[in-house]
Structures are given as C-alpha cells and as structure tokens.
Design a protein around this motif. Structure first.
Motif, mmCIF file in Angstrom:
data_model
loop_
_atom_site.group_PDB
_atom_site.id
_atom_site.type_symbol
_atom_site.label_atom_id
_atom_site.label_comp_id
_atom_site.label_asym_id
_atom_site.label_seq_id
_atom_site.Cartn_x
_atom_site.Cartn_y
_atom_site.Cartn_z
ATOM 1 N N GLY A 228 1.050 -1.183 -0.268
ATOM 2 C CA GLY A 228 0.375 -0.040 0.211
ATOM 3 C C GLY A 228 0.701 1.498 0.157
ATOM 4 N N MET A 229 2.059 1.725 0.913
ATOM 5 C CA MET A 229 2.380 2.752 1.024
ATOM 6 C C MET A 229 3.881 2.362 -0.698
ATOM 7 S SD MET A 229 3.910 5.114 2.387
ATOM 8 C CE MET A 229 3.158 5.197 3.912
ATOM 9 N N ASN A 230 3.737 1.721 -0.874
ATOM 10 C CA ASN A 230 4.733 1.338 -2.614
ATOM 11 C C ASN A 230 3.617 2.441 -3.054
ATOM 12 O OD1 ASN A 230 7.089 1.104 -2.017
ATOM 13 N ND2 ASN A 230 6.301 -1.349 -2.177
ATOM 14 N N LYS A 231 2.366 1.880 -3.723
ATOM 15 C CA LYS A 231 1.518 2.544 -4.607
ATOM 16 C C LYS A 231 0.758 3.768 -4.009
ATOM 17 C CE LYS A 231 -1.685 -1.302 -4.962
ATOM 18 N NZ LYS A 231 -2.309 -2.235 -4.949
ATOM 19 N N LEU A 232 1.350 4.824 -2.762
ATOM 20 C CA LEU A 232 1.386 5.727 -2.878
ATOM 21 C C LEU A 232 2.165 6.353 -2.730
ATOM 22 C CD1 LEU A 232 -0.441 6.022 0.693
ATOM 23 C CD2 LEU A 232 -1.481 6.672 -1.033
ATOM 24 N N LEU A 233 3.788 5.909 -2.701
ATOM 25 C CA LEU A 233 5.561 7.323 -3.363
ATOM 26 C C LEU A 233 5.184 7.210 -4.754
ATOM 27 C CD1 LEU A 233 7.079 5.051 -0.820
ATOM 28 C CD2 LEU A 233 6.654 7.809 0.002
ATOM 29 N N GLU A 234 4.464 6.046 -5.362
ATOM 30 C CA GLU A 234 4.665 5.805 -6.769
ATOM 31 C C GLU A 234 3.713 7.131 -7.475
ATOM 32 O OE1 GLU A 234 3.670 1.952 -6.780
ATOM 33 O OE2 GLU A 234 6.139 1.531 -6.959
ATOM 34 N N GLN A 235 2.418 7.598 -6.634
ATOM 35 C CA GLN A 235 1.912 8.360 -6.748
ATOM 36 C C GLN A 235 2.303 9.297 -7.866
ATOM 37 O OE1 GLN A 235 -1.723 8.980 -7.084
ATOM 38 N NE2 GLN A 235 -1.712 6.257 -6.179
ATOM 39 N N PRO A 236 1.836 10.652 -8.570
ATOM 40 C CA PRO A 236 2.854 11.531 -9.142
ATOM 41 C C PRO A 236 2.594 12.345 -8.408
ATOM 42 C CG PRO A 236 1.137 10.848 -10.264
ATOM 43 C CD PRO A 236 0.696 10.197 -9.571
ATOM 44 N N GLU A 237 1.596 12.803 -7.142
ATOM 45 C CA GLU A 237 0.961 13.391 -6.389
ATOM 46 C C GLU A 237 1.711 13.326 -5.511
ATOM 47 O OE1 GLU A 237 -1.164 17.661 -4.713
ATOM 48 O OE2 GLU A 237 -1.704 16.467 -6.098
ATOM 49 N N LYS A 238 2.532 13.404 -4.248
ATOM 50 C CA LYS A 238 2.824 11.875 -3.016
ATOM 51 C C LYS A 238 2.167 12.696 -1.606
ATOM 52 C CE LYS A 238 6.630 10.515 -4.730
ATOM 53 N NZ LYS A 238 7.065 11.101 -5.903
ATOM 54 N N PRO A 239 1.588 11.988 -1.073
ATOM 55 C CA PRO A 239 0.521 12.216 0.599
ATOM 56 C C PRO A 239 2.188 12.937 1.274
ATOM 57 C CG PRO A 239 0.289 10.606 0.098
ATOM 58 C CD PRO A 239 1.038 10.425 -0.878
ATOM 59 N N THR A 240 1.940 13.706 1.566
ATOM 60 C CA THR A 240 2.997 14.301 3.050
ATOM 61 C C THR A 240 2.564 13.505 4.261
ATOM 62 O OG1 THR A 240 1.571 16.115 4.106
ATOM 63 C CG2 THR A 240 3.272 16.648 2.328
ATOM 64 N N SER A 241 1.284 12.597 4.651
ATOM 65 C CA SER A 241 1.508 11.582 5.168
ATOM 66 C C SER A 241 -0.219 10.717 5.387
ATOM 67 C CB SER A 241 0.658 12.321 6.752
ATOM 68 O OG SER A 241 -0.704 13.319 5.987
ATOM 69 N N VAL A 242 0.318 9.250 5.775
ATOM 70 C CA VAL A 242 -0.891 8.611 6.047
ATOM 71 C C VAL A 242 -1.217 7.948 7.211
ATOM 72 C CG1 VAL A 242 -0.473 5.919 5.074
ATOM 73 C CG2 VAL A 242 1.266 7.743 4.023
ATOM 74 N N PHE A 243 -2.290 7.425 7.424
ATOM 75 C CA PHE A 243 -3.093 6.989 8.074
ATOM 76 C C PHE A 243 -3.223 5.268 7.755
ATOM 77 C CE2 PHE A 243 -7.826 5.725 9.686
ATOM 78 C CZ PHE A 243 -7.003 4.646 10.598
ATOM 79 N N ALA A 244 -2.161 4.642 8.465
ATOM 80 C CA ALA A 244 -2.349 3.172 8.261
ATOM 81 C C ALA A 244 -3.473 3.099 9.125
ATOM 82 C CB ALA A 244 -1.127 2.818 8.424
ATOM 83 N N CYS A 245 -4.544 2.001 8.637
ATOM 84 C CA CYS A 245 -5.827 1.233 9.348
ATOM 85 C C CYS A 245 -5.042 0.402 10.543
ATOM 86 C CB CYS A 245 -6.943 1.255 8.670
ATOM 87 S SG CYS A 245 -7.146 3.259 7.931
ATOM 88 N N SER A 246 -3.805 0.059 10.398
ATOM 89 C CA SER A 246 -3.720 -0.711 11.502
ATOM 90 C C SER A 246 -2.017 -0.855 12.237
ATOM 91 C CB SER A 246 -3.608 -2.494 11.104
ATOM 92 O OG SER A 246 -2.913 -2.942 10.200
ATOM 93 N N ASP A 247 -1.821 -0.739 13.172
ATOM 94 C CA ASP A 247 -0.450 -1.284 13.477
ATOM 95 C C ASP A 247 0.624 -2.368 11.970
ATOM 96 O OD1 ASP A 247 -0.649 1.261 14.897
ATOM 97 O OD2 ASP A 247 -0.232 -0.865 16.992
ATOM 98 N N THR A 248 0.337 -3.493 12.369
ATOM 99 C CA THR A 248 0.570 -4.213 11.038
ATOM 100 C C THR A 248 0.825 -3.416 9.997
ATOM 101 O OG1 THR A 248 -1.663 -5.407 10.658
ATOM 102 C CG2 THR A 248 -0.183 -5.927 12.271
ATOM 103 N N ILE A 249 0.329 -2.490 9.508
ATOM 104 C CA ILE A 249 0.008 -2.093 7.586
ATOM 105 C C ILE A 249 1.175 -0.884 8.544
ATOM 106 C CG2 ILE A 249 -0.942 -0.142 6.164
ATOM 107 C CD1 ILE A 249 -3.774 -1.573 6.583
ATOM 108 N N ALA A 250 1.363 0.010 9.454
ATOM 109 C CA ALA A 250 2.183 0.669 9.322
ATOM 110 C C ALA A 250 3.852 0.296 9.354
ATOM 111 C CB ALA A 250 1.798 1.034 10.488
#
Length: 332
Positions: free
Chosen positions: A226-248
């Motif tokens: 999931g984080m790789n998909k966000l980091l590959e976006q043309p415009e990247k977010p500055t922060s991420v809400f990971a909906c579980s600590d395992t995701i984080a």
C-alpha cells in the motif's frame, strides 16, 4: 484413587452427606463437616471435574475461535482473555483457523463436542464466506468483528471515531495531503475507519483524493504494498493513516526501502497500539484500542450470557484513544 465412598466409610456418614459437604449444596452440621473434611485431607481427595460437569451440566471451560493470528493485536486480546478466564476460575480452549473455512467448521464441532459452556468469536480474515450459515448451539460473544451475522452479544470499538481521531491528528499537525491504507473493505470496521477519515477531511474542507485511498489487508505485507502505491503517485501525500499497526510496520519498511525516513519525508499514524508500536524507529503514533478491557469484557459478557439465557443481545462499544509518539511531523 480415593472416592466419595471411601470418605463416607472412614467418616462413618452417607455418600450423599460427603457430596453435600464437598459441593456445599445443603446444610451439614459443623461437627460432621469437619469430620468429612478431615478425611478428605487425609486421603488427598480431588473431586472429578468430569463427574461434576456431567452432574451440573457445566464444564467451567470456554472456547475462543480466532480466524487469523498473524496480527499481534489478536494475540494481545487473546492474552487478556486468558488472564480474565483464570481470574474467574475458567479454563480456556483457543482454536485458530488461519482463514480456512473447513478448519473453522472442524474447530466449531470440536468445541461443541468438548462441551464448552460458551464461545468467544474473533475474526481477522475477510476472505471467509459471509453467506455461510453457522449453527452454533452455545452462548456466543463476538469480539471485534465476525464475518456473518449471529445471535450473539457483540463487543466492538468505535472505529468511525478512531478513524476520525487518526485523521484529525494529522490535520492538526498541519497536513493536508493525507493518504490512507485501509483493511479489506468487506470488514465493517475497515469501512468505519475509512468513514472516519472522510469525515475529518470534510470537516477541515480538505478535498478527497481517491488516488490516496488504498484498499489493502490488515497485515505487514499489505502495508509495504500500500505504501509503495502511494509513493508511486505523481503527487505524493505528506502523511498516511495506516488503518492497523501491522500496515504501519509494512509502510515503515517501504519508506526505508525507498531511502526515505519517517517522519521527515512522510508521516505515519497507525491503529491498535500493539506492543511493537513503541519499539519502532521512530516510535509509532497510533490509535489505541483498549485490548485489556476488550478481553475482560469479552469474558465477563460471556459468563453473564452463560448464566442468563435471555435472547436480549447487547452491543458494547469501546472508545479508542490517541497515543502520541514520534512518527508524525508538525508542518508549519
């Protein structure tokens, strides 16, 4: 091995009198009670738990069926359940299925055959068939989530509130570009955390970017993906809400693999407050679920349900709380 007949013969009383003394089921004079107990001690007599269970139709045992154990959150709740079972002098049988429907049915049959007094159900796997009918002839309590509707008491956390709180924390730190990695949206609590995220954005007049909403699973590998998909976006977010600590945890790994750092390059907030969260580098800011209280309430609610056969099922909602650590950067 000594029997009640042996005690009755040596104490010179009837076996029914011995039974009343041991089970405290009827008045027996103090003199006779002391005589019986003295013989009990001399013979080192231990009542048969099986014989007692057959007589009173109670085994003093409860079952706990967990469909996934890879998430440490479930292990921590299970530990709380075990602790409170001990306090109430109940035995606990834990069965896990690892998302296998056949294994689920097998374990259910096994627990019914073991004559457990009641059953706790906790599901972490949205891949199980929600249309599958489960006929469980036992008092039930659903903890956290279950994949199909049951006649049972339910103990949930307020996941809409938790999702809102996580997102608002990022907003209050100055972030307006906020991504989210959800769990499987077949799970109601994953939907609820996403709803809380959307609510906080709407309240702050922040436009929703659908490219920053990544549906995933509540596990480590999904956090990396999931984080790789966000980091590959043309415009990247500055922060991420990971909906579980395992995701984080997985998200941390993906950030590290890209040569970036948390929180300097991207801020992350998690959900659950598993034990591992405070040992990450940097320690993870997260939404804490009251796991000890969840375990305590699960046991106490099931014991009440075992004793009272009422069909008035209740839903108990617990409130999550923010745990501030060092994974969210303040943006000025």
């Amino acid at each position: 091995m000594a029997t009640m007949k042996d005690i009755a013969r040596l104490a010179k009383v009837s076996t029914s009198t011995v039974s009343h003394v041991i089970n405290n089921s009827r008045f027996v004079s103090e003199e006779i009670r002391e005589k019986v107990l003295r013989v009990v001690q001399e013979l080192n007599y231990t009542p048969s738990a099986l014989a007692r269970s057959l007589k009173v139709k109670e085994t003093k045992t409860i079952g706990m069926l967990v469909t996934a154990t890879s998430n440490p959150f479930f292990a921590e709740v299970m530990a709380g359940v075990e602790q409170y079972c001990q306090q109430h002098h109940y035995n606990l049988i834990i069965a896990t299925t690892n998302g296998d429907a056949e294994r689920l049915q097998h374990h259910l049959q096994m627990l019914v055959q073991r004559q457990v007094d009641g059953l706790l159900l906790m599901c972490g796997d949205a891949r199980l068939n929600s249309g599958e009918q489960l006929n469980i002839p036992l008092p039930l309590v659903v903890v956290d989530w279950w994949f199909t509707e049951l006649n049972a008491d339910k103990i949930f956390e307020n996941s809409i509130s938790g999702g809102y709180l996580a997102t608002k924390t990022l907003i209050e730190a100055g972030h307006r570009k906020i991504g989210i990695i959800t769990g499987n949206l077949k799970k109601s609590l994953a939907q609820n955390r996403l709803e809380g995220y959307k609510k906080a954005l709407t309240e702050a007049n922040i436009p929703l970017n659908p490219n920053w909403i990544i549906e995933s699973h509540f596990d480590f590998a999904s956090g990396i993906e999931g984080m790789n998909k966000l980091l590959e976006q043309p415009e990247k977010p500055t922060s991420v809400f990971a909906c579980s600590d395992t995701i984080a945890v997985g998200a941390y790994q993906a950030v590290w693999q890209k040569g970036l750092t948390v929180p300097n390059d991207i801020s992350i907030i998690g959900y659950d407050d598993i034990e591992l969260a405070k040992y990450l580098s940097p320690p993870l800011t997260t939404i804490s679920q009251p796991k000890a209280e969840l375990g305590k309430l699960a046991v106490e609610t099931l014991l009440k349900r075992i004793r009272a056969k009422s069909r008035d099922f209740q839903t108990i909602m617990l409130e999550p709380e923010l745990v501030q650590r060092n994974s969210v950067r303040q943006i000025k």
